[in-house]
Design a protein around this motif. Structure first.
Motif, short mmCIF file in Angstrom:
data_model
loop_
_atom_site.label_atom_id
_atom_site.label_comp_id
_atom_site.label_asym_id
_atom_site.label_seq_id
_atom_site.Cartn_x
_atom_site.Cartn_y
_atom_site.Cartn_z
N VAL A 1 -22.33 -36.26 20.40
CA VAL A 1 -22.01 -37.62 19.97
C VAL A 1 -20.59 -37.66 19.43
N VAL B 1 -29.58 -44.63 21.53
CA VAL B 1 -30.42 -43.56 20.97
C VAL B 1 -31.78 -43.53 21.66
N ALA C 1 -31.25 -41.86 24.96
CA ALA C 1 -31.03 -40.43 24.76
C ALA C 1 -32.34 -39.72 24.40
N ALA C 2 -33.16 -40.36 23.56
CA ALA C 2 -34.45 -39.76 23.20
C ALA C 2 -35.33 -39.59 24.43
N ASN D 1 -19.35 -43.66 20.83
CA ASN D 1 -19.48 -44.93 20.11
C ASN D 1 -18.09 -45.45 19.72
N ALA E 1 -28.28 -45.29 13.07
CA ALA E 1 -28.91 -45.25 14.39
C ALA E 1 -29.12 -43.82 14.86
N LEU E 2 -28.20 -42.91 14.49
CA LEU E 2 -28.29 -41.52 14.96
C LEU E 2 -29.23 -40.67 14.12
N ASP F 1 -28.77 -48.55 18.83
CA ASP F 1 -30.22 -48.28 18.87
C ASP F 1 -30.68 -48.09 20.31
N LEU G 1 -32.00 -38.57 15.87
CA LEU G 1 -31.50 -37.41 16.62
C LEU G 1 -31.09 -36.28 15.68
#
Length: 651
Positions: A479, A460, A463-464, A550, A489-490, A457, A493
């Motif tokens: 990813v 992400v 990344a956001a 990941n 979690a992804l 989380d 995105l």
């Protein structure tokens, strides 16, 4: 009343005319270095010494320095008082062999304001004793006491003068001739000087001088705004969608710089009260740069204020212990009413010192807290928390920001005062979100599965933010999720279309993504070196790329690991950045070969942890990640807007 300063403590100045008197057991050279807002001295001409004893606002005479703060140039934000022993066998050779230097700071009438005894010196031959610095339009004095066993060359390197070959012999400090130095304290041309004194590798580094941001069509006004890496490769400079994104301007041509507009002035306050805090009162070319520098100034002030408090408390404790030991050492004074009274007096003295130190810390923290409240509300989205109103009016930017917020930092003395942790863009180091810490400072989380979920989380959310603060089309995300464990979690995105393809799974997916990004790094490097950026194949995306990995090392063989290390080393210089979500213990099977890889990454945690240190006094700071508040959908809303903008551009 004279303030007796301890190392790291600061004190406000209420007069503009100051006199600094130095008392040492042996002759020393006294000098002053005038630095800008970034703490760096522009050149040898900004060092005032017996060979060049005058500059506007500063004069050196014998063992003293006179300062008129109102007469200092606007570009001067710090005046460092330097002491140095003469080389050769005619003196003590080191400060540890002479009496502790004492510096007295007096006002224009001669009344002493503050004093500082520089203790704890040993092999040092040069030191920065005091520092006058400008803060929110007012001047303060700080007791520094930073010594250098390597002498003036090391001191000048820390002040930013290592790049000036004019610092050789008498051209740098002619005043050393008065002390019998034929070599000006060993200063040599840069080509002959040591590469630099060894220093601890702390994660956080103070900001470097910020270049001027361009106001026109390009992202930068001059090539130095995109620093080159050690091999001379020039970084990418993304522009509009569909256009070439390699910056191949001549590195030797620089745009003329105009003086920055003055920062906003602080509101006047009542007599004896600190000025009202103002957002953006630091120096800089733009408000964004001023806010960035102001946050770093707050960071440094809190670090030094807490260091002064800890030093004072430690001094009070050690003195109490000595006095009690002296009482117990003499059988005649060990017991009885007189002994009880002496011990009570010693404890009262200790408590008084601690209370005064606490009062000074409370005063400094109260001022910083007021400033932090004002600054936090003025921060742009790249610097702001996820619960900031700045995100409610979010629109895709036209220019990449100066820096990015990765979280908050605080110290145990004042957990409520949080300083934003800002890192410069483009990222020079990859990020490692550590999912292996079972416990962290201030948390009782111990479930490994929960930590892995929180780590993803956190990745992400970072990344956001990176996608949101870059212009449309200037940033892409890949990813690698070999086991497919990060699907939930992804989801944000994937829903917004930020991922050009689904997360790579399995060993084949890992190899395909790493092969593609390695090819991109190789081709762009060759294009930049040969000056043929327009000859890149059409399938090479020159926008900056972020690779999220990941569950490393699951799905990685030796070849894939080598390619990952290559991307971590070579990728940042050509716009390929790495974000690992991993537990270092899981990679122990590869042996110590991966140790340099982990050290090259900036480690952050999904839960509070005190693993970061500042570069000034080396406190252990508690880091808290930048996450959206519980129940908030701000990250999804921002990513949805990013996706809308990407679709509008046909991406």
């Amino acid at each position: 009343m004279t303030a007796e300063l301890v190392r790291g403590q600061n004190h406000p100045l209420t007069t503009s005319r100051l006199e600094i008197r130095v008392s040492v057991g042996d002759p020393v050279l006294v000098a002053a270095a005038l630095a800008g807002p970034d703490g760096r001295v522009p050149g040898p001409g900004h060092v005032v010494h017996p060979g060049a004893p005058h500059m506007p606002g500063v004069a050196v005479a014998g063992q003293g320095i006179a300062v008129e703060t109102d007469a200092l140039p606007e570009t001067v934000h710090r005046v460092s008082v330097l002491l140095a022993l003469p080389p050769g066998g005619g003196g003590p050779g080191r400060f540890g062999a002479t009496a502790a230097p004492f510096l007295a700071l007096a006002d224009g009438t001669g009344e002493e304001i503050a004093g500082f005894t520089v203790t704890g010196l040993d092999a040092e031959t040069a030191l920065v004793a005091l520092e006058l610095y400008r803060r929110q339009g007012a001047w303060r004095v700080r007791a520094v006491g930073q010594g250098y066993a390597d002498g003036l060359p090391a001191l000048f390197r820390d002040l930013g003068l290592d790049g000036h070959t004019a610092l050789d012999g008498r051209a740098a400090l002619g005043g050393f001739d008065a002390l019998g130095s034929d070599a000006a304290a060993g200063l040599v041309p840069e080509s002959e000087a040591a590469a630099g004194s060894p220093a601890a590798d702390f994660v956080l580094a103070p900001p470097q001088p910020s270049p001027r941001r361009s106001g026109g069509g390009g992202r930068h006004a001059a090539p130095e705004e995109r620093p080159e890496d050690r091999t001379g490769r020039q970084a990418l400079a993304p522009v509009g969608p569909g256009e070439a994104r390699v910056d191949y301007r001549h590195p030797g041509r620089h745009a003329a710089l105009q003086p920055p507009p003055p920062p906003p002035a602080a509101s006047p306050a009542g007599d004896g009260a600190p000025p009202e805090p103002v957002a953006g009162d630091a120096s800089g070319w733009t408000l964004e740069e001023r806010l960035y520098n102001q946050v770093w100034g707050m960071f440094e002030d809190l670090a030094r204020s807490v260091a002064a408090y800890r030093s004072a408390v430690g001094f009070a404790g050690s003195r109490l212990e000595r006095e009690l030991d002296a009482q117990l050492a003499d059988p005649a004074t060990r017991v009885g009413p007189a002994a009880d009274a002496a011990r009570a007096a010693a404890r009262t003295k200790h408590d008084g010192l601690v209370d005064r130190a606490r009062a000074v810390l409370d005063r400094d923290v109260a001022q910083l807290t007021a400033e932090a409240d004002v600054v936090e509300h003025a921060l742009p989205p790249a610097f702001a928390r996820w619960d900031s109103p700045a995100w409610h009016g979010y629109q895709a930017p036209l220019e990449t920001p100066l820096a990015l917020r990765l979280g908050d930092l605080h110290l145990p003395e004042r957990r409520g005062l949080r300083i934003p942790m800002l890192v410069r863009l483009p990222l020079e180091r990859g990020l490692w979100v550590d999912c292996g810490r079972a416990t962290g400072s201030g948390t009782d989380r111990a479930d490994p599965a929960e930590l892995r979920r929180l780590a993803m989380d956190c990745a992400v959310a970072h990344a956001a933010r990176l996608l949101a603060v870059h212009p449309v089309g200037d940033y892409g995300v890949h990813v690698i999720d070999p086991a497919g464990s990060a699907g939930a979690a992804l989801a944000p995105l994937l829903e917004c279309g930020a991922l050009g393809r689904p997360p790579a799974a399995g060993a084949q997916g890992v190899a395909a993504v790493l092969t593609e990004l390695t090819r991109r790094v190789d081709l762009v490097q060759m294009a930049v070196r040969s000056g043929a950026a327009d000859a890149l194949p059409p399938d090479v995306d020159t926008a900056e790329q972020l690779l999220i990995v990941n569950d490393f090392p699951h799905g990685f063989d030796d070849r894939a690991v080598n390619r990952l290390r290559y991307l971590a080393d070579e990728g940042p210089s050509v716009g390929v950045h790495l974000m690992m979500v991993a537990d270092r213990e899981d990679a122990r099977g590869f042996g110590p070969l991966l140790d340099p890889f982990w050290r090259s990454l900036l480690r952050i945690t999904p839960v509070p942890d005190d693993h970061l240190a500042d570069p000034w006094v080396h406190h252990a700071w508690t880091y808290e990640p930048s996450l959206a508040p519980a129940g908030s959908d701000v990250v999804r809303r921002v990513l949805w807007q990013v996706g809308q903008a990407r679709r509008a551009y046909g991406l």
